[in-house]
Design a protein around this motif. Sequence first.
Motif, mmCIF file in Angstrom:
data_model
loop_
_atom_site.group_PDB
_atom_site.id
_atom_site.type_symbol
_atom_site.label_atom_id
_atom_site.label_comp_id
_atom_site.label_asym_id
_atom_site.label_seq_id
_atom_site.Cartn_x
_atom_site.Cartn_y
_atom_site.Cartn_z
ATOM 1 N N ALA A 24 -40.328 -49.321 -40.677
ATOM 2 C CA ALA A 24 -41.661 -49.916 -40.732
ATOM 3 C C ALA A 24 -41.936 -50.539 -42.099
ATOM 4 C CB ALA A 24 -42.711 -48.860 -40.417
ATOM 5 N N LYS A 25 -41.460 -49.899 -43.155
ATOM 6 C CA LYS A 25 -41.710 -50.412 -44.504
ATOM 7 C C LYS A 25 -40.823 -51.611 -44.837
ATOM 8 C CE LYS A 25 -43.406 -46.189 -46.597
ATOM 9 N NZ LYS A 25 -43.144 -45.117 -47.570
ATOM 10 N N GLU A 26 -39.539 -51.535 -44.479
ATOM 11 C CA GLU A 26 -38.592 -52.570 -44.873
ATOM 12 C C GLU A 26 -38.427 -53.679 -43.841
ATOM 13 O OE1 GLU A 26 -34.872 -51.019 -46.356
ATOM 14 O OE2 GLU A 26 -35.877 -49.180 -46.994
ATOM 15 N N GLY A 27 -38.867 -53.448 -42.624
ATOM 16 C CA GLY A 27 -38.752 -54.469 -41.585
ATOM 17 C C GLY A 27 -37.306 -54.776 -41.240
ATOM 18 N N VAL A 28 -36.977 -56.069 -41.140
ATOM 19 C CA VAL A 28 -35.626 -56.458 -40.740
ATOM 20 C C VAL A 28 -34.591 -56.203 -41.829
ATOM 21 C CG1 VAL A 28 -36.392 -58.158 -39.058
ATOM 22 C CG2 VAL A 28 -36.024 -58.853 -41.406
ATOM 23 N N ASN A 29 -35.019 -55.881 -43.030
ATOM 24 C CA ASN A 29 -34.075 -55.588 -44.106
ATOM 25 C C ASN A 29 -33.507 -54.173 -44.021
ATOM 26 O OD1 ASN A 29 -34.421 -58.128 -45.258
ATOM 27 N ND2 ASN A 29 -36.208 -57.447 -46.405
ATOM 28 N N HIS A 30 -34.091 -53.327 -43.201
ATOM 29 C CA HIS A 30 -33.594 -51.954 -43.051
ATOM 30 C C HIS A 30 -32.320 -51.973 -42.190
ATOM 31 C CE1 HIS A 30 -33.505 -47.701 -41.917
ATOM 32 N NE2 HIS A 30 -34.236 -47.500 -43.006
ATOM 33 N N PRO A 31 -31.318 -51.176 -42.553
ATOM 34 C CA PRO A 31 -30.053 -51.205 -41.811
ATOM 35 C C PRO A 31 -30.154 -50.730 -40.358
ATOM 36 C CG PRO A 31 -29.950 -49.636 -43.645
ATOM 37 C CD PRO A 31 -31.257 -50.314 -43.727
ATOM 38 N N SER A 32 -31.186 -50.007 -40.000
ATOM 39 C CA SER A 32 -31.315 -49.529 -38.620
ATOM 40 C C SER A 32 -32.076 -50.481 -37.713
ATOM 41 C CB SER A 32 -32.024 -48.175 -38.607
ATOM 42 O OG SER A 32 -31.225 -47.201 -39.201
ATOM 43 N N THR A 33 -32.740 -51.461 -38.274
ATOM 44 C CA THR A 33 -33.573 -52.333 -37.465
ATOM 45 C C THR A 33 -32.755 -53.130 -36.452
ATOM 46 O OG1 THR A 33 -35.188 -52.505 -39.243
ATOM 47 C CG2 THR A 33 -35.299 -54.172 -37.536
ATOM 48 N N ALA A 34 -31.686 -53.750 -36.877
ATOM 49 C CA ALA A 34 -30.885 -54.579 -35.966
ATOM 50 C C ALA A 34 -30.294 -53.768 -34.810
ATOM 51 C CB ALA A 34 -29.790 -55.305 -36.735
ATOM 52 N N PRO A 35 -29.667 -52.602 -35.050
ATOM 53 C CA PRO A 35 -29.144 -51.845 -33.918
ATOM 54 C C PRO A 35 -30.226 -51.358 -32.949
ATOM 55 C CG PRO A 35 -28.204 -51.027 -35.964
ATOM 56 C CD PRO A 35 -29.252 -52.016 -36.326
ATOM 57 N N VAL A 36 -31.382 -50.985 -33.479
ATOM 58 C CA VAL A 36 -32.454 -50.508 -32.604
ATOM 59 C C VAL A 36 -33.018 -51.657 -31.779
ATOM 60 C CG1 VAL A 36 -34.778 -49.505 -32.577
ATOM 61 C CG2 VAL A 36 -33.005 -48.504 -34.011
ATOM 62 N N LEU A 37 -33.183 -52.830 -32.377
ATOM 63 C CA LEU A 37 -33.658 -53.980 -31.618
ATOM 64 C C LEU A 37 -32.636 -54.419 -30.565
ATOM 65 C CD1 LEU A 37 -35.402 -56.152 -34.363
ATOM 66 C CD2 LEU A 37 -36.460 -54.757 -32.576
ATOM 67 N N THR A 38 -31.360 -54.326 -30.910
ATOM 68 C CA THR A 38 -30.314 -54.651 -29.940
ATOM 69 C C THR A 38 -30.348 -53.668 -28.776
ATOM 70 O OG1 THR A 38 -28.933 -55.560 -31.699
ATOM 71 C CG2 THR A 38 -27.826 -54.964 -29.649
ATOM 72 N N ALA A 40 -32.930 -52.022 -27.745
ATOM 73 C CA ALA A 40 -34.135 -52.312 -26.978
ATOM 74 C C ALA A 40 -33.918 -53.503 -26.054
ATOM 75 C CB ALA A 40 -35.302 -52.587 -27.925
ATOM 76 N N ALA A 41 -33.243 -54.532 -26.548
ATOM 77 C CA ALA A 41 -32.970 -55.710 -25.719
ATOM 78 C C ALA A 41 -32.042 -55.366 -24.561
ATOM 79 C CB ALA A 41 -32.369 -56.817 -26.572
ATOM 80 N N ILE A 42 -31.004 -54.595 -24.826
ATOM 81 C CA ILE A 42 -30.079 -54.192 -23.761
ATOM 82 C C ILE A 42 -30.812 -53.336 -22.730
ATOM 83 C CG2 ILE A 42 -28.048 -52.774 -23.271
ATOM 84 C CD1 ILE A 42 -26.925 -53.773 -25.987
ATOM 85 N N GLY A 43 -31.647 -52.438 -23.194
ATOM 86 C CA GLY A 43 -32.423 -51.613 -22.277
ATOM 87 C C GLY A 43 -33.385 -52.418 -21.436
ATOM 88 N N PRO A 56 -40.220 -52.521 -19.416
ATOM 89 C CA PRO A 56 -40.769 -51.755 -20.543
ATOM 90 C C PRO A 56 -40.129 -50.364 -20.688
ATOM 91 C CG PRO A 56 -42.562 -52.733 -19.298
ATOM 92 C CD PRO A 56 -41.311 -52.930 -18.507
ATOM 93 N N VAL A 57 -39.838 -49.740 -19.565
ATOM 94 C CA VAL A 57 -39.187 -48.433 -19.616
ATOM 95 C C VAL A 57 -37.775 -48.595 -20.170
ATOM 96 C CG1 VAL A 57 -38.343 -46.505 -18.230
ATOM 97 C CG2 VAL A 57 -40.574 -47.505 -17.737
ATOM 98 N N GLY A 58 -37.065 -49.610 -19.706
ATOM 99 C CA GLY A 58 -35.721 -49.878 -20.209
ATOM 100 C C GLY A 58 -35.730 -50.184 -21.696
ATOM 101 N N LEU A 59 -36.722 -50.940 -22.143
ATOM 102 C CA LEU A 59 -36.841 -51.276 -23.556
ATOM 103 C C LEU A 59 -37.037 -50.017 -24.394
ATOM 104 C CD1 LEU A 59 -38.449 -54.238 -25.142
ATOM 105 C CD2 LEU A 59 -39.403 -52.070 -25.816
ATOM 106 N N ALA A 60 -37.939 -49.147 -23.961
ATOM 107 C CA ALA A 60 -38.204 -47.908 -24.703
ATOM 108 C C ALA A 60 -36.989 -46.988 -24.709
ATOM 109 C CB ALA A 60 -39.411 -47.190 -24.097
ATOM 110 N N VAL A 61 -36.333 -46.865 -23.566
ATOM 111 C CA VAL A 61 -35.159 -45.994 -23.485
ATOM 112 C C VAL A 61 -34.020 -46.561 -24.333
ATOM 113 C CG1 VAL A 61 -33.368 -45.142 -21.928
ATOM 114 C CG2 VAL A 61 -35.768 -45.006 -21.263
ATOM 115 N N GLY A 62 -33.810 -47.874 -24.277
ATOM 116 C CA GLY A 62 -32.755 -48.503 -25.079
ATOM 117 C C GLY A 62 -32.998 -48.353 -26.565
ATOM 118 N N ALA A 63 -34.234 -48.556 -27.002
ATOM 119 C CA ALA A 63 -34.562 -48.396 -28.422
ATOM 120 C C ALA A 63 -34.425 -46.943 -28.846
ATOM 121 C CB ALA A 63 -35.977 -48.899 -28.689
#
Length: 73
Positions: A24-38, A40-43, A56-63
């Motif tokens: 939340a603080k670093e946004g896209v610069n945080h190393p975990s943001t990209a894998p979590v967004l990926t 979420a997209a796959i979910g 929406p359920v798939g997005l939450a479960v994927g993230a």
Amino acid sequence: MSDQEPRQTPDWVEDAKAEITGMAKEGVNHPSTAPVLTGAAIGAVAGVLLPVISWPVGLAVGAGFALYQRIRK
């Protein structure tokens, strides 16, 4: 009896809290943001393709799964 009191919360709860706060603080610069967004997209795509759950359920479960995998490393 030991002098140390056992932890009230499991380690993963505090790890998740720290990871989410960092994202939340670093946004896209945080190393975990990209894998979590990926994740979420796959979910979300899986949620669209599977008739049992919605996107929406798939997005939450994927993230959530991607975050869990990231914390456990």
